[in-house]
Design a protein around this motif. Structure first.
Motif, short mmCIF file in Angstrom:
data_model
loop_
_atom_site.label_atom_id
_atom_site.label_comp_id
_atom_site.label_asym_id
_atom_site.label_seq_id
_atom_site.Cartn_x
_atom_site.Cartn_y
_atom_site.Cartn_z
N ILE A 156 -33.00 1.16 -15.99
CA ILE A 156 -32.53 -0.29 -15.04
C ILE A 156 -30.79 -0.64 -16.03
O ILE A 156 -30.35 -1.85 -14.81
N LYS A 157 -31.42 -1.08 -16.99
CA LYS A 157 -30.36 -2.27 -17.87
C LYS A 157 -28.85 -1.71 -16.74
O LYS A 157 -27.86 -2.06 -16.99
N ASP A 209 -24.45 2.78 -8.87
CA ASP A 209 -25.66 4.22 -8.34
C ASP A 209 -27.09 3.86 -8.22
O ASP A 209 -27.64 4.43 -7.62
N ILE A 210 -27.44 2.46 -7.71
CA ILE A 210 -28.24 1.85 -7.06
C ILE A 210 -28.92 2.55 -6.10
O ILE A 210 -30.08 2.90 -5.79
N LYS A 211 -28.34 3.07 -5.10
CA LYS A 211 -28.96 3.82 -4.28
C LYS A 211 -29.31 4.95 -4.30
O LYS A 211 -30.17 5.59 -3.30
N ASN A 212 -28.86 5.15 -5.60
CA ASN A 212 -29.07 6.92 -4.92
C ASN A 212 -30.14 7.21 -6.44
O ASN A 212 -30.23 7.66 -5.85
N LYS A 213 -30.22 6.26 -7.09
CA LYS A 213 -31.48 6.26 -7.58
C LYS A 213 -32.45 5.38 -7.81
O LYS A 213 -33.50 5.22 -8.80
N ILE A 214 -32.52 4.59 -6.65
CA ILE A 214 -33.53 3.94 -6.25
C ILE A 214 -35.14 4.52 -6.33
O ILE A 214 -36.19 3.79 -7.33
N LEU A 223 -34.85 -4.27 -8.56
CA LEU A 223 -34.09 -2.93 -7.98
C LEU A 223 -33.94 -3.65 -6.94
O LEU A 223 -32.82 -3.45 -6.55
N LEU A 224 -34.87 -3.57 -5.54
CA LEU A 224 -34.58 -4.42 -4.38
C LEU A 224 -33.80 -4.71 -3.96
O LEU A 224 -32.75 -4.92 -2.36
N LYS A 225 -34.07 -6.31 -4.60
CA LYS A 225 -32.91 -7.25 -3.77
C LYS A 225 -31.71 -7.26 -4.41
O LYS A 225 -30.50 -7.37 -4.62
N THR A 226 -31.29 -6.20 -6.17
CA THR A 226 -29.82 -6.09 -6.44
C THR A 226 -29.16 -5.18 -4.74
O THR A 226 -28.22 -4.82 -4.39
N LEU A 227 -30.07 -4.20 -4.59
CA LEU A 227 -29.26 -3.53 -3.20
C LEU A 227 -29.24 -3.77 -2.11
O LEU A 227 -28.42 -4.04 -1.57
N ILE A 228 -30.17 -4.81 -2.32
CA ILE A 228 -29.63 -6.13 -0.97
C ILE A 228 -28.32 -6.55 -0.72
O ILE A 228 -27.34 -6.13 -0.25
#
Length: 78
Positions: A32-33, A39-44, A72-77
Motif C-alpha cells: 500500500i505504501k 499503479d493504483i488502477k492496475n493493483k486496486i 485506496l479508492l479515494k486516492t484512485l479518484i
C-alpha cells in the motif's frame, strides 16, 4: 511461566502464529505504501482481495479493512 508441557507447546504455537500474522500484514502495508497513482488502477483489485483475506484470517478488523479500501479508492479518484 507455564507449568505443563501442553502450555509450553501452546506458547510456542502462539508465538509462531503471531510472527506469521505480522509478516502477512507487513507485506500488505508495504504494498500500500509503495503505490503510485499510475499503479493504483492496475493493483486496486489485487490489494482489496488481499485486505479481505487479512480479515478472513482475523489479522485485521473488518472496519479497518473498510477504511483501508476506501482510502485506496479515494486516492484512485483524486
Amino acid at each position: 511461566m507455564a507449568n505443563t508441557k501442553s502450555a509450553l507447546k501452546r506458547i510456542k504455537k502462539n508465538n509462531l502464529k503471531r510472527l506469521q500474522k505480522k509478516v502477512y500484514f507487513k507485506y500488505t502495508r508495504t504494498l500500500i505504501k509503495n503505490l503510485n497513482k499510475k499503479d493504483i488502477k492496475n493493483k486496486i483489485n489485487k490489494l482489496s482481495s488481499l485486505i479481505d483475506r487479512l480479515v478472513n484470517k482475523k489479522i485485521i478488523h473488518k472496519n479497518k479493512s473498510n477504511r483501508l479500501k476506501s482510502k485506496l479508492l479515494k486516492t484512485l479518484i483524486l
